[in-house]
Design a protein around this motif. Structure first.
Motif, PDB file in Angstrom:
ATOM      1  N   GLY A 208       0.807  -1.219   0.000  1.00 17.41           N
ATOM      2  CA  GLY A 208       0.000   0.000   0.000  1.00 17.41           C
ATOM      3  C   GLY A 208       0.836   1.263   0.000  1.00 17.41           C
ATOM      4  O   GLY A 208       1.972   1.290   0.466  1.00 17.41           O
ATOM      5  N   SER A 209       0.260   2.326  -0.534  1.00 13.87           N
ATOM      6  CA  SER A 209       0.906   3.638  -0.497  1.00 13.87           C
ATOM      7  C   SER A 209      -0.158   4.719  -0.515  1.00 13.87           C
ATOM      8  O   SER A 209      -1.311   4.485  -0.925  1.00 13.87           O
ATOM      9  CB  SER A 209       1.852   3.815  -1.691  1.00 13.87           C
ATOM     10  OG  SER A 209       1.138   3.869  -2.910  1.00 13.87           O
ATOM     11  N   VAL A 210       0.239   5.915  -0.067  1.00 19.35           N
ATOM     12  CA  VAL A 210      -0.667   7.061  -0.067  1.00 19.35           C
ATOM     13  C   VAL A 210       0.129   8.285  -0.493  1.00 19.35           C
ATOM     14  O   VAL A 210       1.283   8.466  -0.089  1.00 19.35           O
ATOM     15  CB  VAL A 210      -1.309   7.267   1.328  1.00 19.35           C
ATOM     16  CG1 VAL A 210      -0.259   7.505   2.394  1.00 19.35           C
ATOM     17  CG2 VAL A 210      -2.312   8.405   1.296  1.00 19.35           C
ATOM     18  N   PHE A 211      -0.478   9.095  -1.356  1.00 19.84           N
ATOM     19  CA  PHE A 211       0.165  10.313  -1.841  1.00 19.84           C
ATOM     20  C   PHE A 211      -0.722  11.502  -1.523  1.00 19.84           C
ATOM     21  O   PHE A 211      -1.894  11.555  -1.924  1.00 19.84           O
ATOM     22  CB  PHE A 211       0.400  10.236  -3.343  1.00 19.84           C
ATOM     23  CG  PHE A 211       0.912  11.522  -3.943  1.00 19.84           C
ATOM     24  CD1 PHE A 211       2.169  12.009  -3.621  1.00 19.84           C
ATOM     25  CD2 PHE A 211       0.116  12.266  -4.807  1.00 19.84           C
ATOM     26  CE1 PHE A 211       2.633  13.211  -4.150  1.00 19.84           C
ATOM     27  CE2 PHE A 211       0.569  13.460  -5.345  1.00 19.84           C
ATOM     28  CZ  PHE A 211       1.835  13.932  -5.009  1.00 19.84           C
ATOM     29  N   PHE A 212      -0.155  12.459  -0.768  1.00 20.81           N
ATOM     30  CA  PHE A 212      -0.859  13.686  -0.425  1.00 20.81           C
ATOM     31  C   PHE A 212      -0.258  14.841  -1.226  1.00 20.81           C
ATOM     32  O   PHE A 212       0.874  15.255  -0.959  1.00 20.81           O
ATOM     33  CB  PHE A 212      -0.704  14.005   1.067  1.00 20.81           C
ATOM     34  CG  PHE A 212      -1.204  12.943   1.996  1.00 20.81           C
ATOM     35  CD1 PHE A 212      -2.533  12.562   1.990  1.00 20.81           C
ATOM     36  CD2 PHE A 212      -0.332  12.320   2.885  1.00 20.81           C
ATOM     37  CE1 PHE A 212      -2.999  11.576   2.854  1.00 20.81           C
ATOM     38  CE2 PHE A 212      -0.780  11.347   3.759  1.00 20.81           C
ATOM     39  CZ  PHE A 212      -2.120  10.969   3.737  1.00 20.81           C
ATOM     40  N   PRO A 213      -0.983  15.373  -2.199  1.00 21.32           N
ATOM     41  CA  PRO A 213      -0.484  16.576  -2.895  1.00 21.32           C
ATOM     42  C   PRO A 213      -0.435  17.758  -1.929  1.00 21.32           C
ATOM     43  O   PRO A 213      -1.159  17.792  -0.923  1.00 21.32           O
ATOM     44  CB  PRO A 213      -1.530  16.803  -3.999  1.00 21.32           C
ATOM     45  CG  PRO A 213      -2.273  15.518  -4.123  1.00 21.32           C
ATOM     46  CD  PRO A 213      -2.254  14.905  -2.761  1.00 21.32           C
ATOM     47  N   ALA A 214       0.428  18.721  -2.220  1.00 21.62           N
ATOM     48  CA  ALA A 214       0.478  19.937  -1.417  1.00 21.62           C
ATOM     49  C   ALA A 214      -0.911  20.563  -1.347  1.00 21.62           C
ATOM     50  O   ALA A 214      -1.618  20.652  -2.351  1.00 21.62           O
ATOM     51  CB  ALA A 214       1.465  20.923  -2.028  1.00 21.62           C
ATOM     52  N   GLY A 215      -1.326  20.962  -0.156  1.00 22.85           N
ATOM     53  CA  GLY A 215      -2.648  21.560   0.017  1.00 22.85           C
ATOM     54  C   GLY A 215      -3.731  20.572   0.389  1.00 22.85           C
ATOM     55  O   GLY A 215      -4.897  20.939   0.524  1.00 22.85           O
ATOM     56  N   THR A 216      -3.363  19.296   0.578  1.00 27.74           N
ATOM     57  CA  THR A 216      -4.366  18.310   1.000  1.00 27.74           C
ATOM     58  C   THR A 216      -4.902  18.644   2.386  1.00 27.74           C
ATOM     59  O   THR A 216      -6.082  18.462   2.669  1.00 27.74           O
ATOM     60  CB  THR A 216      -3.761  16.895   1.012  1.00 27.74           C
ATOM     61  OG1 THR A 216      -3.316  16.559  -0.306  1.00 27.74           O
ATOM     62  CG2 THR A 216      -4.787  15.871   1.464  1.00 27.74           C
ATOM     63  N   PHE A 217      -4.022  19.138   3.247  1.00 29.54           N
ATOM     64  CA  PHE A 217      -4.400  19.440   4.628  1.00 29.54           C
ATOM     65  C   PHE A 217      -4.182  20.925   4.944  1.00 29.54           C
ATOM     66  O   PHE A 217      -3.495  21.635   4.211  1.00 29.54           O
ATOM     67  CB  PHE A 217      -3.582  18.581   5.594  1.00 29.54           C
ATOM     68  CG  PHE A 217      -3.740  17.107   5.377  1.00 29.54           C
ATOM     69  CD1 PHE A 217      -4.874  16.439   5.799  1.00 29.54           C
ATOM     70  CD2 PHE A 217      -2.749  16.384   4.727  1.00 29.54           C
ATOM     71  CE1 PHE A 217      -5.035  15.081   5.579  1.00 29.54           C
ATOM     72  CE2 PHE A 217      -2.892  15.021   4.505  1.00 29.54           C
ATOM     73  CZ  PHE A 217      -4.041  14.366   4.930  1.00 29.54           C
ATOM     74  N   TYR A 218      -4.763  21.355   6.047  1.00 29.33           N
ATOM     75  CA  TYR A 218      -4.632  22.741   6.488  1.00 29.33           C
ATOM     76  C   TYR A 218      -3.411  22.948   7.375  1.00 29.33           C
ATOM     77  O   TYR A 218      -2.832  24.028   7.408  1.00 29.33           O
ATOM     78  CB  TYR A 218      -5.890  23.172   7.241  1.00 29.33           C
ATOM     79  CG  TYR A 218      -7.123  23.227   6.378  1.00 29.33           C
ATOM     80  CD1 TYR A 218      -7.410  24.342   5.603  1.00 29.33           C
ATOM     81  CD2 TYR A 218      -8.009  22.151   6.324  1.00 29.33           C
ATOM     82  CE1 TYR A 218      -8.530  24.389   4.801  1.00 29.33           C
ATOM     83  CE2 TYR A 218      -9.137  22.190   5.526  1.00 29.33           C
ATOM     84  CZ  TYR A 218      -9.397  23.313   4.760  1.00 29.33           C
ATOM     85  OH  TYR A 218     -10.515  23.352   3.952  1.00 29.33           O
ATOM     86  N   ASP A 219      -3.039  21.915   8.145  1.00 26.38           N
ATOM     87  CA  ASP A 219      -1.954  22.038   9.116  1.00 26.38           C
ATOM     88  C   ASP A 219      -0.993  20.861   8.988  1.00 26.38           C
ATOM     89  O   ASP A 219      -1.358  19.782   8.503  1.00 26.38           O
ATOM     90  CB  ASP A 219      -2.512  22.078  10.553  1.00 26.38           C
ATOM     91  CG  ASP A 219      -3.475  23.228  10.769  1.00 26.38           C
ATOM     92  OD1 ASP A 219      -3.082  24.376  10.492  1.00 26.38           O
ATOM     93  OD2 ASP A 219      -4.607  22.979  11.226  1.00 26.38           O
TER      94      ASP A 219
END
Length: 563
Positions: A377-388
């Motif tokens: 498994g893997s997960v990719f969070f683009p910039a701006g996915t979260f607020y903090d």
């Protein structure tokens, strides 16, 4: 500078309130106007975009065009606002009417015609400006309970026709339809230490502050001792003369030593902004306790036009020789106001209650891309996915991938990837979310043995396979029966895992309209569509789930059209 900001802000608000026509629009109903929900209320994942008008827990009330115009859009959906009509008016505004039971006259004729042309219950129509003209007070529909409503009512909006921004209906004279002399109410005040060096009342965690009601109707909080950067949040609501229900606030303005610090006012907003509600509230507390606490600061700024922050974004820096008074004003549209005074003092006393942060080897920086992989498994969070920024709980055990939990607000979708094995490696396989031991479907793409999905939901994921077809049932069998006195045929359709993707109904080989009701998992055909034959009728219904499993239901009945 702060005075100039306050002057500009006040001038803008006054102009905004006087720039809308007050007597141009009428009420969309001819029963007393009572709200079930007001503009800007905090709802799951969005701000409420209009007024919800009560319809006495009944359906079928006449819905009237609030002014002359033309029907510019009709949308029929199984969720959201259900059956919805949009009317463009010549003064540049659009009125919206949702959760309808059905249209009336030429509007309903166009709806039925489009259903059968597109052979679909979910449709969207954009009539030409001269196609369906309506006059002020003309009946356009009947009130209903369609879509995601939790009971019969009318959802009503005003929008700017060009920008499609929603506008508070109060600005158009709707305040005159209802009386309100009651002040907003506050139930709790929370103060937050905002970095590792901040302390509030000897705590590095958020603290609920006691409030004392004064004889003059104002509130005074217990004295707050603090150091470092802090912010406040409130749990508050509005009330009306006609109801004891809790409603959303119209305006909140805070002051530090008399200067504006942080403001929020529900005049107008765009639908692109409404997703930021999860940063607007204390999302962690909401997930944990269901309490809707509105934050009066922004730790990391986000684009939400209803907010009016100072240069510190509502954050207060408590330093040496700091003794200040913080004030909160809660107001409704009618000017009823509740005042809360909060004394703040600087203190060097260290914290006895420490931060509740679990550090992991996975750290997410909100402003940059992040990619984490383990096993299959893997997960990719683009910039701006979260607020903090935060420490991520990421793990893969026994084919289950844990991607933190649902206590962190998500701004944009992220990518989840899982590699299938011999058991999970076909078109019936999908990435499922796990919550309380139940699996739910995520729209999944497959390339060989690699499965991907975009989602905004943190939590646990697993590959799942759905090989069981949907179920179709009928409460009372109609095989071989005469249905002359019945007005409808109703079936129940369900799918236990991946969920229903589509359904189709045929009567004597012709496609027929079945209206879907998500609250009861039922589909209904109305005989007045005129498809039913005199005598014998063959009914066929096919239901398909999200991975392609299908079920066919067939029966035969008789009916006479003679009266």
């Amino acid at each position: 500078m702060k005075f100039l900001y306050f002057l500009l802000f006040s001038t803008t608000v006054i102009f905004a309130q006087s720039n809308y026509p007050k007597d141009y629009f009428r009420s969309p109903l001819d029963i007393p106007m009572k709200l079930a929900g007001n503009f800007g209320e905090i709802r799951p994942n969005h701000f409420h975009a209009g007024f919800d008008f009560r319809t006495m827990q009944k359906e079928g009330f006449n819905i009237y065009a609030v002014a002359d115009g033309y029907v510019s859009r009709i949308k029929i959906s199984t969720f959201g606002n259900g059956k919805t009509i949009y009317i463009d008016h010549p003064n540049g505004y659009t009125s919206v009417y949702g959760h309808l039971q059905k249209g009336v006259g030429k509007i309903e004729e166009l709806i039925k015609k489009t259903h059968y042309q597109e052979q679909s219950y979910e449709i969207e129509i954009f009539p030409k400006p001269n196609e369906i003209l309506v006059t002020k007070g003309e009946i356009i529909a009947l009130s209903g309970n369609t879509g995601s409503s939790e009971g019969p009512h009318l959802h009503f909006e005003f929008r700017d026709t060009k920008s499609e921004k929603v506008i508070n209906p109060y600005f158009f004279g709707f305040d005159s339809f209802m009386k309100d002399t009651k002040k907003p109410q506050i139930s709790s005040l929370i103060v937050y230490p905002l970095d590792e060096n901040s302390v509030v009342n000897q705590s590095k965690r958020s603290v609920t502050v006691n409030l004392s009601l004064q004889p003059n109707g104002t509130y005074v909080s217990q004295a707050i001792t603090a150091k470092g950067r802090i912010g406040f949040g409130i749990q508050a609501h509005d009330v009306f003369d006609f109801s004891y229900d809790k409603y959303g606030l119209y305006k909140v303005q805070t002051f530090l030593n008399g200067s504006p610090s942080f403001g929020c006012q529900f005049d107008t907003f765009s639908f692109d902004e409404t997703k930021h509600i999860n940063a607007f509230i204390d999302f962690y507390r909401y997930r944990k306790t269901k309490q809707k606490v509105q934050k009066l600061f922004m730790k990391n700024p986000f684009p939400l036009s209803i907010l009016h922050p100072d240069f510190e974004n509502g954050i207060i820096n408590v330093s040496n020789n700091f003794t200040n008074l913080y004030r909160i004003e809660l107001s409704d549209f009618y000017g009823n106001t509740t005042l809360v005074s909060v004394p703040i003092q600087y203190s060097t006393v260290e914290a006895t209650i420490q931060e509740e942060i679990v550090k992991t080897k996975y750290f997410v920086r909100a402003k940059t891309d992040s990619n984490f992989e383990k096993d299959n498994g893997s997960v990719f969070f683009p910039a701006g996915t979260f607020y903090d920024d935060f420490y991520l709980d990421f793990e893969v055990n026994d084919s289950t991938m844990t991607v933190h939990n649902d206590l962190v607000p998500v701004n944009n979708s992220f990518l989840v990837t899982m590699i299938g094995n011999a058991k999970f490696n076909d078109d019936k396989t999908f990435i499922a979310s796990i919550k309380e031991k139940k699996l739910s479907y995520n729209a999944t793409k497959r390339k060989e043995n690699t499965f991907t999905t975009y989602t905004k939901k943190l939590g646990q994921f697993v590959l799942a396979k759905d090989t069981i077809a949907p179920k179709i049932s009928i409460a009372k069998p109609i095989q071989g029966k005469w249905l002359t006195s019945q007005k409808t045929i109703q079936l129940s359709i369900r799918d236990a895992l991946s969920g229903i993707k589509s359904y189709k109904g045929y009567l004597n080989g012709k496609w027929i309209l079945f209206e879907y009701e998500n609250k009861t998992n039922s589909i209904t055909h109305y005989f007045d569509d005129g498809i039913v034959a005199d005598g014998k009728n063959d009914l066929k219904v096919e239901v398909t789930d999200n991975v392609g499993n299908s079920t066919i239901f067939e029966t035969q009945f008789f009916r006479t059209q003679k009266k």
